[in-house]
Design an enzyme around this catalytic site. Sequence first.
Site, PDB file in Angstrom:
ATOM      1  N   GLU A 199      -5.541  -3.525  -1.424  1.00 45.18           N
ATOM      2  CA  GLU A 199      -6.844  -4.883  -0.628  1.00 45.18           C
ATOM      3  C   GLU A 199      -7.684  -5.063  -1.819  1.00 45.18           C
ATOM      4  OE1 GLU A 199      -5.294  -1.742   0.007  1.00 45.18           O
ATOM      5  OE2 GLU A 199      -5.119  -1.894   2.634  1.00 45.18           O
ATOM      6  N   THR A 239       1.109  -0.975   0.262  1.00 48.96           N
ATOM      7  CA  THR A 239      -0.102   0.102  -0.426  1.00 48.96           C
ATOM      8  C   THR A 239       1.300   1.526  -0.257  1.00 48.96           C
ATOM      9  OG1 THR A 239      -0.046  -0.145   2.580  1.00 48.96           O
ATOM     10  CG2 THR A 239      -1.608  -1.287   1.297  1.00 48.96           C
ATOM     11  N   LYS A 292     -15.332  16.151  11.498  1.00 48.88           N
ATOM     12  CA  LYS A 292     -16.141  15.668  12.211  1.00 48.88           C
ATOM     13  C   LYS A 292     -15.837  16.977  13.260  1.00 48.88           C
ATOM     14  CE  LYS A 292     -18.455  12.635  14.395  1.00 48.88           C
ATOM     15  NZ  LYS A 292     -18.844  11.288  15.274  1.00 48.88           N
ATOM     16  N   TRP A 314     -21.075  14.893  10.453  1.00 44.87           N
ATOM     17  CA  TRP A 314     -20.186  15.025  10.050  1.00 44.87           C
ATOM     18  C   TRP A 314     -20.220  15.696   8.426  1.00 44.87           C
ATOM     19  CZ3 TRP A 314     -17.028  11.679  11.213  1.00 44.87           C
ATOM     20  CH2 TRP A 314     -17.162  10.511  11.523  1.00 44.87           C
TER      21      TRP A 314
HETATM   22  P1  ADP Z   1      -3.725   4.472   0.050  1.00 41.84           P
HETATM   23  O1  ADP Z   1      -4.498   4.247   0.397  1.00 41.84           O
HETATM   24  O2  ADP Z   1      -2.419   4.446   0.076  1.00 41.84           O
HETATM   25  O3  ADP Z   1      -4.241   5.758  -0.539  1.00 41.84           O
HETATM   26  P2  ADP Z   1      -4.434   2.947  -2.573  1.00 41.84           P
HETATM   27  O4  ADP Z   1      -4.656   2.733  -4.579  1.00 41.84           O
HETATM   28  O5  ADP Z   1      -4.882   1.999  -2.261  1.00 41.84           O
HETATM   29  O6  ADP Z   1      -3.476   3.851  -1.524  1.00 41.84           O
HETATM   30  O7  ADP Z   1      -5.795   3.716  -2.427  1.00 41.84           O
HETATM   31  C1  ADP Z   1      -7.162   3.746  -1.647  1.00 41.84           C
HETATM   32  C2  ADP Z   1      -8.294   4.318  -1.453  1.00 41.84           C
HETATM   33  O8  ADP Z   1      -8.226   5.176  -2.913  1.00 41.84           O
HETATM   34  C3  ADP Z   1      -9.617   4.341  -1.030  1.00 41.84           C
HETATM   35  O9  ADP Z   1      -9.596   3.698   0.257  1.00 41.84           O
HETATM   36  C4  ADP Z   1     -10.588   5.232  -1.358  1.00 41.84           C
HETATM   37  O10 ADP Z   1     -10.491   6.234  -0.232  1.00 41.84           O
HETATM   38  C5  ADP Z   1      -9.640   6.041  -2.294  1.00 41.84           C
HETATM   39  N1  ADP Z   1     -10.104   5.633  -3.629  1.00 41.84           N
HETATM   40  C6  ADP Z   1     -10.340   5.216  -5.058  1.00 41.84           C
HETATM   41  N2  ADP Z   1     -11.091   5.216  -5.884  1.00 41.84           N
HETATM   42  C7  ADP Z   1     -12.185   6.133  -5.119  1.00 41.84           C
HETATM   43  C8  ADP Z   1     -13.162   6.630  -5.935  1.00 41.84           C
HETATM   44  N3  ADP Z   1     -13.397   6.622  -7.043  1.00 41.84           N
HETATM   45  N4  ADP Z   1     -13.977   7.875  -4.380  1.00 41.84           N
HETATM   46  C9  ADP Z   1     -13.351   8.370  -3.645  1.00 41.84           C
HETATM   47  N5  ADP Z   1     -12.302   7.132  -3.245  1.00 41.84           N
HETATM   48  C10 ADP Z   1     -11.808   6.623  -4.236  1.00 41.84           C
END
Ligand code: ADP
Length: 540
Positions: free
Chosen positions: A325, A182, A430, A435
């Site tokens: 993940e 990650t 918050k 929220w």
């Molecule tokens: P990191 O978690 O380190 O940024 P990732 O590439 O695994 O790396 O990122 C996943 C995260 O990206 C998701 O958990 C979410 O928060 C965000 N994400 C991905 N696609 C979207 C989307 N279409 N809208 C909002 N958030 C998104």
Amino acid sequence: MKSTMQPYQLTVTSLMHHGARLFGGTSEVITWRGDKARHATYAEVAERAARLANALCLMGVKPGDRVATLAWNNQEHLEAYLAIPCMGAVLHTLNLRLTPQQLVHIVNDAKDKVIIVDGSLVPLLAAIREHVPTVEHVIVFGEGDTGKLGDHVTYDDVIAAQPSTYDWPEIEEDSAAAMCYTTGTTGDPKGVVYSHRAIWLHCFGVWGAFRLDERERLLVIVPMFHVNAWGIPYVAWMLGCTLLLPDRFLQPEPLCAFITAERPTFTGGVPTIFTGMLQYAQANNADLSSIKRAICGGSAVPRALIEAFRDKLDIELIQAWGMTETSPIGCIATPPPGVPVEEEMDWRSKTGRAVPGVDLRIVGDDGGELPWDGRSVGELEARGPWITGSYYGVEAPERFHDGWLRTGDVGVIDSRGYLQITDRSKDVIKSGGEWISSVELENHLAAHPAVAEAAVVGVADAKWEERPLAAVVLRPGAEAGPEDLRNFLDGKVARWWLPERWTFVTELPKTSVGKQDKKVIRQLYTDGKLDVQEVGKAAR
Ligand code: ADP
């Protein structure tokens, strides 16, 4: 009663053979070199992958050993994508934008035995070489200054000396094929290990969700060092799509030149890349007309961006959601059939619906599942055959819940199954116990004509605990002050959501994969390093 079906194992090898056999002479892999393209047929790539597997075998790589890549999107990286999993080893893609300390951590954590490095990235590897003792061999491809690297061999030399076929082993479908860490946006990088089966099934999920076939010319902008480039190289190979790989030329100008020259029909990337491409294309009249559809995700996709792609470029920009993940594709936002054209955008700007094979649910603070009513806000949890059930080598019980992955994303699901992510659990604001959605505020701000990009983060507030701070990048030559933007938001969101704190910056900090880095924005604010203007009062 047992079925009569064959115990056929779902492996990357079967995808590789399929692509090579059916499309060997017809489909191509095209890598951009900055001014011209390098073309190779699938057959040539498959043969070089076999030679690479032979070379790695000779270096002592055994089933289960980790072989890392430190590379941009190019032909050699694709050869590694095929050779390493299919010989039974584990492809570990190193994120070249991590800090040297993080790279050292993940190479040692994965115990990589070999690193295949892009010539242009040799200095990065040279700087950490002495701190990664498990690495026995370094293979360099392409041009680069290898002076400070120490012992290494050259990719083309080692593969040229090898046989052009490889005796690919039978592989159990649940064995490891690839791993990716990650990016550490919300903590230390953690390893996720993809099985052959997960990659295979994810390919089929993506195939259906993206509606691809061999007529597509697929431009892979998403880095191949991040979540297998959303699985796109594998699904393209399986279907015989021509693959267009931009190498390190990811800035809008060379990227647009590549598009004009090689005419992709489909692409995928994070919103920041597409925002840059749009601005460049408009200012320079770049010809992007070959592209019909593009998948956008990795962070919330502003509605204004989807609209601009439709109106200015005639490209269908399709929002998707996923994470390291989840392999990563989990959701895709296409409108349901029968909605009037004027309502389509409401659906496209949601996060999307789960692709078949992925189960989603929203869970409240008490751990109970919340209704799909479009209102009940909670943490998103996911499960499915391409969703991780643990992390490599670390216990992280707080990330799992009765066999579901806790995504750390917060949102709602409506009665038709459309997910709307409103925040990440670490990014939620918050205020006075209620929220505020940073994603929604950012979306509205991005629609203001003077705004190029905006990020909203929660900052400490004596009275309300937290209040939103808006960090804004204005378009070149455009002018707008905090009051203009606050007035613009007024009426679009609840009054008490309107930020009082505003900062105007030339650039927003980004993570290693080009997402806004809210951690850094909050830190800059806490350290008093932002020039903050205050307007209005928090109304309740
Ligand atoms: P990191 O978690 O380190 O940024 P990732 O590439 O695994 O790396 O990122 C996943 C995260 O990206 C998701 O958990 C979410 O928060 C965000 N994400 C991905 N696609 C979207 C989307 N279409 N809208 C909002 N958030 C998104």
